[in-house]
Enzyme design. Structure first.
Site, short mmCIF file in Angstrom:
data_model
loop_
_atom_site.label_atom_id
_atom_site.label_comp_id
_atom_site.label_asym_id
_atom_site.label_seq_id
_atom_site.Cartn_x
_atom_site.Cartn_y
_atom_site.Cartn_z
N LYS A 64 44.72 17.48 11.19
CA LYS A 64 45.39 18.71 11.57
C LYS A 64 44.39 19.85 11.67
CE LYS A 64 49.12 21.79 9.98
NZ LYS A 64 50.14 22.01 8.94
N LYS A 98 48.80 16.91 -3.16
CA LYS A 98 47.84 17.85 -3.75
C LYS A 98 47.46 17.46 -5.16
CE LYS A 98 49.06 21.85 -0.92
NZ LYS A 98 49.56 23.25 -0.91
N LYS A 147 40.91 25.57 9.27
CA LYS A 147 39.64 26.28 9.15
C LYS A 147 38.68 25.56 8.22
CE LYS A 147 40.96 31.03 10.15
NZ LYS A 147 41.05 32.39 9.61
#
Length: 332
Positions: A192, A112, A195
């Site tokens: 993966k 991240k 949304k």
């Protein structure tokens, strides 16, 4: 009996990726491990920029989805992390014990932070709060996916450090209970299910909407199935069959697809039928909850009350062992 705790971020309505990867397993565990705790970890959702109105809606939708998916407030505690203030209190205590280097080595932090110009401290401290989430309830078993095992190791290490300084055996060293469903890839077969990538199927989508997404979904163009247990199957649609179809149907899929008895569309039609069969009752329960939304509030309030009672007792002992109990007059 082992105490089970697990959490899920409030991403809104569940999709089949997080349903198969976590929540379906939780529904089964609540019967074998009554008293399990399942938490919507909304504090984890605010480590970056967010819209409060969107978060508010997503928290509601996640609570509704968990109950619709089959979590039963009479068997398990379902609650919001932010309704139990002791999560953040214990997190700060654990922060004082956690070496910076251990946090910087976390794989998710590396991934991240590499994409950000300014790194919020919350992303670095995420695993400390996660350790507090688990140990606050002195949980010894945590259903997780493989991507969370490293964070769970940090929770075990935190338990060992605290116990060594303030009381051996107080906190357990939580062990992972790997979810039986492997990571679910998105319908594009490239990443993966997420949304944000638009490659999901929502649990509440209609039969027609599910088919509209399944129909163009990625399959294995070579029509090869590696059914050796040591290798992952090539076709993502077959992975979904493993989640929604019976063992006999899975064997038939392998036979039909590897011998060209079926085309990919035939395979998808069978999958669609089985998905609809499993997801329709969930959709019906969600509709019933929409008609009586107070049931969602009551379930979450009951879960939070149970969780708070456990958390407050844990923190009473933690404070006492650390010299942080309520100040009293010195003994004469």
């Amino acid at each position: 009996m082992a105490r089970i705790f697990s959490g899920i971020q409030p991403s809104g309505e569940l999709h089949i990726g997080n349903y198969l990867g976590a929540v379906k397993n939780w529904v089964q565990l609540q019967h074998t491990h009554p008293g399990s705790l399942f938490c919507v970890v909304d504090y984890h959702a605010i480590s970056g920029n967010y819209d409060p109105a969107v978060l508010r809606a997503r928290r509601w939708e996640m609570a509704r989805s968990l109950l619709a998916a089959g979590l039963d407030p009479s068997k398990a505690s379902v609650f919001m992390q932010s309704d139990v203030a002791e999560h953040t209190e214990l997190s700060w205590i654990f922060t004082t014990l956690t070496p910076l280097g251990d946090l910087e080595r976390q794989t998710q932090y590396k991934d991240k932070s590499a994409k950000l110009e300014s790194i919020p401290a919350g992303i670095l401290m995420y695993p400390v709060l996660q350790a507090a989430d688990i140990l606050l309830y002195r949980a010894d078993t945590v259903p997780v996916g493989e991507d969370q095992v490293q964070h769970l190791e940090l929770a075990r290490d935190t338990s060992r450090k605290w116990n060594a300084r303030f009381g051996e055996g107080f906190f357990p060293e939580p062990q992972p209970l790997l979810t039986p469903t492997r990571r679910i890839m998105g319908l594009d077969g490239q990443a993966k299910m997420s949304k944000s990538l638009g490659n999901t199927i929502g649990l509440m989508e209609s039969d027609e909407e599910i088919w509209a997404k399944l129909r163009p979904a990625m399959t294995d163009p070579a029509r090869v199935r590696k059914i050796d247990p040591g290798n992952p199957e090539v076709c993502n649609i077959f992975q979904l069959h493993k989640a929604f179809s019976s063992a006999a149907e899975q064997a038939n899929v392998v036979q039909q697809c590897t011998t060209a008895g079926w085309g990919c569309m035939d395979c998808k039609k069978v999958l669609h039928t089985n998905m609809v069969q499993e997801l329709t009752p969930i959709r019906r329960r969600a509709e019933a909850l929409d008609a009586e939304p107070q049931r969602i509030l009551d379930a979450m309030a009951t879960g939070a009350q149970t969780a708070r009672a456990i958390a407050q007792e844990t923190m009473r002992e933690v404070r006492e062992r650390m010299g942080l109990e309520t100040l009293t007059l010195p003994k004469a």
